[in-house]
Design an enzyme around this catalytic site. Sequence first.
Site, PDB file in Angstrom:
ATOM      1  N   HIS A 257       0.837  -1.211   0.000  1.00  0.00           N
ATOM      2  CA  HIS A 257       0.000   0.000   0.000  1.00  0.00           C
ATOM      3  C   HIS A 257       0.868   1.255   0.000  1.00  0.00           C
ATOM      4  CE1 HIS A 257      -3.040  -2.958   1.458  1.00  0.00           C
ATOM      5  NE2 HIS A 257      -3.820  -2.234   0.683  1.00  0.00           N
ATOM      6  N   HIS A 261       1.321   1.532  -5.645  1.00  0.00           N
ATOM      7  CA  HIS A 261      -0.072   1.060  -5.674  1.00  0.00           C
ATOM      8  C   HIS A 261      -1.014   2.212  -6.001  1.00  0.00           C
ATOM      9  CE1 HIS A 261      -3.858  -0.792  -4.629  1.00  0.00           C
ATOM     10  NE2 HIS A 261      -4.033   0.067  -3.628  1.00  0.00           N
ATOM     11  N   HIS A 296      -6.171   7.392  -2.196  1.00  0.00           N
ATOM     12  CA  HIS A 296      -7.070   6.493  -1.466  1.00  0.00           C
ATOM     13  C   HIS A 296      -6.375   5.683  -0.368  1.00  0.00           C
ATOM     14  CE1 HIS A 296      -5.341   3.290  -3.914  1.00  0.00           C
ATOM     15  NE2 HIS A 296      -5.948   2.417  -3.140  1.00  0.00           N
ATOM     16  N   ASP A 297      -5.040   5.551  -0.412  1.00  0.00           N
ATOM     17  CA  ASP A 297      -4.322   4.810   0.624  1.00  0.00           C
ATOM     18  C   ASP A 297      -3.196   5.645   1.246  1.00  0.00           C
ATOM     19  OD1 ASP A 297      -5.570   2.349   1.002  1.00  0.00           O
ATOM     20  OD2 ASP A 297      -4.630   1.461  -0.765  1.00  0.00           O
ATOM     21  N   ASP A 407      -8.908  -0.405  -7.544  1.00  0.00           N
ATOM     22  CA  ASP A 407      -8.111  -0.805  -6.380  1.00  0.00           C
ATOM     23  C   ASP A 407      -7.599  -2.236  -6.533  1.00  0.00           C
ATOM     24  OD1 ASP A 407      -6.911  -0.394  -3.939  1.00  0.00           O
ATOM     25  OD2 ASP A 407      -8.710  -0.825  -2.764  1.00  0.00           O
TER      26      ASP A 407
END
Length: 528
Positions: A257, A261, A296-297, A407
């Site tokens: 992550h 990614h 998003h991460d 994702d």
Amino acid sequence: MDNVIIKIMNYAKRLVSADRTALFLLDPKTDEVYARVFDRGEAEQLEIQASSGSSTGLNKQSNEIRFSTNKGVAGYVAATGQTLNIADAYADERFNREIDLLTGYKTKTILCMPLCIRGKTIGVVQMVNKRNGVFTKRDEEAFEVFAVYCALALHHAKLYEKIRRSEQRNKVALEVLSYHSQASDEEANQLMKTPIPKEINELTDYSFSPWTVDNDDKPLYVLYMFRDLFQQSRFDLGRLCRFTLTVRKNYRNVPYHNWSHAFSVAQCMFMIMKKSSKTKFSLLEGLALFVACLCHDVDHRGFTNQFMVNSASPLATLYSTSTMEHHHFNHTITILQQEGHNIFTYLSSDDYKQVLSDIKEFILATDLAIFFANKGRLKDITAKQQFDWNIKEQRQLGFAISMTACDLCSSSKPWDIQIGVVGVIFEEFYAQGDKEKAAGKTPMTMMDRDRKDQLPILQSGFLTGICVPCYEILAEILPETQPMLEGTRTNLKRWQADAEKEKEKELAREKESAENAQQSGNAETVSA
């Protein structure tokens, strides 16, 4: 707060000899009442122990119930501030029968009273079924005095909870600040001077591996995708460079992550938007989707939400559901608020609020717990061939499933890419499992590096239960993404074949073990 509520509910029952009781708090923002602690009656086996150690007969659940103040007796009392003493619940039109129908419990009499602070209603206590007869005027008067102290107790409990949450928020902020820093002016200036390529055709290729792009080149690719999708003239290049570089810097150096990614997810969304009809994505929606993918991460620690909860992380105290996803969004806002980083300055106030709201919704959609709910709703809609991009609710579901698809995009890539990424994912899982073992806990199979032989079986289950259904729905509503479904199915066949081989090996090992045990037993018999 919950312990205070439990004590109030138990004392209220004893005070007026009620069979059951409920306490609802008022949410003034949504004009709803809600409850987190439920009285299941004496037959309920799940009990909470009060601080004194005595059995309460109350069941505390992780989920809460909510309903509007224009519904039911509790809603009426919360809205009007009036006490209701109802001798025959079913004869009163304000009574909501749905709960009785669901539980099989029969409500006969009700005494419902508001809890107020400085003349403002903060909650409602509802006593149900007087044990002997009906609730009396004396019951009302007795509880009216008690209600004053109840309201004060709840008020102070809320204040304490706010202070505690503030402390946890400060802990998280200090932790983040100690680890991260924003991109330097030199880095931003260097990126601004670097010419953006006119064409990067491979970015729209379903078989492209974004993991092959050098980390130093990824920010330039991000600028290219921004320009291609949204016209760079809309953005201040300096702000865009600083934002992109700071987002990269705020991804931790964890196995999976990480920034690579994030880039892969953003590139996948870019590809979907480029290949799909532009009418399906408005400019603001596309902008929110792309930024959500990129962020998003952000600040992911390499651990699952459940691990954060089990380890009593301050983040889990702040966010009881979708723990890391809420943190990713809030950290995105923190980056945007840094000087020279707000890439949305050209938007109107309303558009700015809408984009941030969408970014939050889209980042939360990457929580697989939310995906399962979205999948069920979309599956029902698509099964009836009723999906319509012009219906707002369905449109948002379509965007949410697109986030999940991006994702998980590595599952749709060619086998050599897929297996390489899976190795990195499981290295992160195993690192968590090692921590759990060190704490004396038994990790899940997927987190246990001593169970590496189970990887093909685990991947077969993951692709079957999550990835394939996700891409099947996506291909229904965005036919241009069919290659992602086909790629995932192809990989699934490979994982299933490997899983079968592993099962055969396991059977052979079991057979050999049994034969060795039998031979050992025979040898002992002969020796005797």
